[in-house]
Design a protein around this motif. Structure first.
Motif, mmCIF file in Angstrom:
data_model
loop_
_atom_site.group_PDB
_atom_site.id
_atom_site.type_symbol
_atom_site.label_atom_id
_atom_site.label_comp_id
_atom_site.label_asym_id
_atom_site.label_seq_id
_atom_site.Cartn_x
_atom_site.Cartn_y
_atom_site.Cartn_z
ATOM 1 N N VAL A 1 -36.057 27.808 -10.286
ATOM 2 C CA VAL A 1 -36.535 26.502 -10.742
ATOM 3 C C VAL A 1 -38.162 26.849 -10.243
ATOM 4 N N SER A 2 -38.489 27.683 -11.338
ATOM 5 C CA SER A 2 -40.454 28.550 -10.884
ATOM 6 C C SER A 2 -40.202 29.052 -11.721
ATOM 7 N N TYR B 1 -38.220 36.668 -2.226
ATOM 8 C CA TYR B 1 -38.819 36.820 -3.338
ATOM 9 C C TYR B 1 -40.316 36.278 -2.661
ATOM 10 N N LEU C 1 -25.951 27.084 -9.022
ATOM 11 C CA LEU C 1 -25.761 27.542 -10.412
ATOM 12 C C LEU C 1 -25.925 29.907 -10.365
ATOM 13 N N VAL D 1 -32.120 37.443 -5.737
ATOM 14 C CA VAL D 1 -33.190 37.556 -5.610
ATOM 15 C C VAL D 1 -33.540 35.640 -5.461
ATOM 16 N N ASP D 2 -33.593 35.540 -4.083
ATOM 17 C CA ASP D 2 -34.155 33.901 -3.533
ATOM 18 C C ASP D 2 -34.781 34.447 -2.421
ATOM 19 N N HIS E 1 -34.774 16.349 -11.416
ATOM 20 C CA HIS E 1 -34.976 16.291 -13.151
ATOM 21 C C HIS E 1 -35.145 15.002 -13.922
ATOM 22 N N TYR F 1 -31.950 35.717 -10.609
ATOM 23 C CA TYR F 1 -32.731 34.785 -9.844
ATOM 24 C C TYR F 1 -32.868 33.985 -9.155
ATOM 25 N N VAL G 1 -25.817 25.501 -20.706
ATOM 26 C CA VAL G 1 -24.305 25.252 -20.064
ATOM 27 C C VAL G 1 -23.295 25.959 -21.330
ATOM 28 N N HIS H 1 -29.070 20.538 -9.498
ATOM 29 C CA HIS H 1 -30.863 20.458 -10.147
ATOM 30 C C HIS H 1 -30.999 19.871 -10.757
ATOM 31 N N THR H 2 -30.142 19.293 -11.934
ATOM 32 C CA THR H 2 -30.324 18.651 -14.000
ATOM 33 C C THR H 2 -30.409 17.481 -12.522
ATOM 34 N N VAL I 1 -30.582 31.642 -5.744
ATOM 35 C CA VAL I 1 -29.086 32.373 -5.395
ATOM 36 C C VAL I 1 -28.673 30.435 -5.240
ATOM 37 N N GLY I 2 -29.352 29.462 -5.824
ATOM 38 C CA GLY I 2 -28.267 28.289 -5.172
ATOM 39 C C GLY I 2 -27.142 27.960 -6.206
HETATM 40 P P1 NAD Z 1 -30.535 24.671 -7.058
HETATM 41 O O1 NAD Z 1 -31.592 23.890 -5.781
HETATM 42 O O2 NAD Z 1 -29.422 24.752 -6.216
HETATM 43 O O3 NAD Z 1 -31.548 26.507 -7.271
HETATM 44 C C1 NAD Z 1 -32.533 27.245 -6.942
HETATM 45 C C2 NAD Z 1 -32.143 27.899 -6.251
HETATM 46 O O4 NAD Z 1 -33.900 28.157 -7.340
HETATM 47 C C3 NAD Z 1 -32.659 27.733 -5.067
HETATM 48 O O5 NAD Z 1 -31.897 28.595 -4.260
HETATM 49 C C4 NAD Z 1 -33.934 27.750 -5.016
HETATM 50 O O6 NAD Z 1 -34.381 29.050 -3.222
HETATM 51 C C5 NAD Z 1 -34.532 29.422 -5.970
HETATM 52 N N1 NAD Z 1 -35.862 29.680 -6.227
HETATM 53 C C6 NAD Z 1 -37.028 28.642 -6.073
HETATM 54 N N2 NAD Z 1 -37.885 29.819 -6.171
HETATM 55 C C7 NAD Z 1 -37.942 31.271 -6.369
HETATM 56 C C8 NAD Z 1 -37.850 31.989 -7.234
HETATM 57 N N3 NAD Z 1 -39.448 32.285 -7.332
HETATM 58 N N4 NAD Z 1 -37.132 33.259 -6.731
HETATM 59 C C9 NAD Z 1 -36.067 33.541 -6.638
HETATM 60 N N5 NAD Z 1 -35.381 32.437 -6.351
HETATM 61 C C10 NAD Z 1 -36.115 30.584 -5.533
HETATM 62 O O7 NAD Z 1 -30.258 24.174 -8.201
HETATM 63 P P2 NAD Z 1 -29.443 24.859 -9.540
HETATM 64 O O8 NAD Z 1 -28.568 23.539 -9.136
HETATM 65 O O9 NAD Z 1 -28.835 25.832 -9.225
HETATM 66 O O10 NAD Z 1 -30.091 25.135 -10.957
HETATM 67 C C11 NAD Z 1 -31.143 25.830 -11.290
HETATM 68 C C12 NAD Z 1 -31.715 24.924 -12.329
HETATM 69 O O11 NAD Z 1 -31.048 25.589 -13.077
HETATM 70 C C13 NAD Z 1 -32.414 24.416 -12.060
HETATM 71 O O12 NAD Z 1 -33.349 23.562 -13.152
HETATM 72 C C14 NAD Z 1 -31.262 23.230 -13.536
HETATM 73 O O13 NAD Z 1 -31.952 21.875 -13.638
HETATM 74 C C15 NAD Z 1 -31.034 24.185 -14.218
HETATM 75 N N6 NAD Z 1 -29.857 24.193 -14.896
HETATM 76 C C16 NAD Z 1 -29.907 24.624 -16.666
HETATM 77 C C17 NAD Z 1 -28.594 24.607 -17.212
HETATM 78 C C18 NAD Z 1 -27.988 24.965 -18.111
HETATM 79 O O14 NAD Z 1 -27.702 24.559 -18.864
HETATM 80 N N7 NAD Z 1 -29.519 25.857 -18.895
HETATM 81 C C19 NAD Z 1 -27.238 24.439 -16.522
HETATM 82 C C20 NAD Z 1 -27.560 24.100 -14.795
HETATM 83 C C21 NAD Z 1 -28.917 23.514 -14.803
#
Ligand code: NAD
Ligand code: ZN
Ligand code: ZN
Length: 337
Positions: free
Chosen positions: A239-240, A215, A176, A194-195, A43, A171, A286, A39-40, A173-174
């Motif tokens: 992402v919310s 959710y 990550l 939670v998803d 972004h 929170y 990371v 998802h990054t 289940v994507g």
């Molecule tokens: P993804 O799109 O695969 O998963 C996001 C999940 O969040 C989806 O399944 C979505 O349904 C769920 N979601 C949305 N709203 C929600 C809510 N209110 N409650 C619960 N679940 C909800 O994304 P991803 O690739 O897993 O990345 C997730 C986020 O983490 C992105 O913002 C990404 O940039 C960030 N990220 C951060 C790091 C870090 O080092 N901190 C590393 C990688 C990604």
């Protein structure tokens, strides 16, 4: 070489023919076999964050492949080695963060597919000191998601301080989150996921979550308080903003709130509750090369396995649309040919 290129924020990516990068003394050139879509990357292409990447850019920071050439100063790797190129493309190696095992906080760091070109391409340049070898027995497709989604989830769980037998709420289940559930289980934690939607929640259950919450139809924080008295730790990958707010209210006293997802929003933290409940709030970015090796070992030992859907580079815009609509279960991995 073929590469997916973003030239203007929020535009479509274009598949272009670029020249293969030249290898400097400290570099390795990796022929990419697979790259996960994080998802990054979305972004990055939207210019969502305060620090924006320079365009045009080749995104992608879960690239795995074979070293096909290397610079004169790279002594610990050889042609044919299988490596992954993580988000932490390079760091200075000399600052207080680099010297204290916190290289992901280095102010001089470069980031793959963000400040330098990434792995949505047939070849990707990398810093020889910052690539990590893929264990034998893991295919490029299986390994790719671990280079960001895997290591990030694993590190966040470590940061949570949750012990075996205690409750962690995940929170999102994507990409990550589905790995976070598995690492949490492998570490002996009890999981609440939670998803929304039957598919993601069924996957969470299959991967070992004791409880799954939707959710969109449930007050998840209240449920978590009711079911287990609040979680010992919460890892929010969603992402919310709403998910981050609900995460906070899912904690028990003395718990740790680990912020991982990166929506371009802010939340307000209730000071009174944070203080009186002794809550720890931690950002987790990371993981280090050491974290990566550990997280890859879990996969090599068969303790965790990324759920992947294999697609082609040409489908990148469609993949981003599906990601924006939260329609992806597990991780999409681009297979490069
Ligand atoms: P993804 O799109 O695969 O998963 C996001 C999940 O969040 C989806 O399944 C979505 O349904 C769920 N979601 C949305 N709203 C929600 C809510 N209110 N409650 C619960 N679940 C909800 O994304 P991803 O690739 O897993 O990345 C997730 C986020 O983490 C992105 O913002 C990404 O940039 C960030 N990220 C951060 C790091 C870090 O080092 N901190 C590393 C990688 C990604
Ligand atoms: Zn440094
Ligand atoms: Zn990522």
């Amino acid at each position: 070489m073929r590469a997916a290129v973003i030239s203007k924020f929020k535009d479509q990516l274009e598949i272009k023919e670029l020249s293969v990068p030249e290898v400097g003394n400290k570099d390795v050139l990796v022929k990419i076999q697979a790259c996960g879509v994080c998802h990054t990357d979305l972004h990055a292409c939207h210019g969502d964050w305060p620090v924006k990447p320079q365009l045009p850019l080749v995104p992608g920071h879960e690239g795995v492949g074979e070293i096909v050439s290397l610079g004169a100063d790279v002594k610990h790797l050889k042609i044919g080695d299988r490596v992954g190129i993580p988000w932490l493309y390079s760091a200075c190696g000399q600052c207080e963060y680099c010297l204290s095992g916190r290289e992901t906080l280095c102010l001089e760091q470069q980031n793959c597919g963000y400040s330098v070109n990434g792995s949505f391409a047939q070849f990707c340049l990398a810093d020889g000191d910052y690539v990590v070898k893929v264990p034998d027995g893991l295919s490029a497709i299986e390994a790719a998601p671990l280079f960001c989604a895997g290591v990030t989830s694993y590190k966040a769980l470590k940061e949570s301080g949750v012990k075996a037998g205690e409750w962690v709420a995940i929170y999102g289940v994507g990409g990550l989150g589905h790995l976070a559930i598995q690492y949490a289980k492998a570490l002996g934690m009890k999981v609440i996921a939670v998803d929304t939607g039957t598919e993601k929640l069924a996957l969470a259950k299959e991967l070992g979550a004791a409880y799954t919450l939707d959710y969109q139809t449930q007050d998840c924080a209240q449920q978590i308080q009711q079911l287990v008295g609040g979680a010992h730790g919460v890892v929010c990958t969603a992402v919310s903003k709403e998910a981050f707010e609900a995460s906070f209210h899912s904690l028990r006293r003395g718990a740790t709130f680990v912020l991982v997802g990166l929506p371009a929003e802010t939340i307000s933290l209730p000071i009174f509750d944070t203080v009186l409940k002794g809550i720890k709030v931690v950002g987790s970015i990371v993981g280090t090369r050491q974290d990566l090796q550990e997280c890859l070992a879990f996969a090599a030992d068969g303790l965790i396995k990324a759920i992947v859907e294999v697609r082609s580079l040409e489908e990148i815009n469609q993949i981003f649309t599906e990601m924006e609509n939260a329609e992806i279960t597990g991780r999409i991995v681009i297979e490069m040919n």
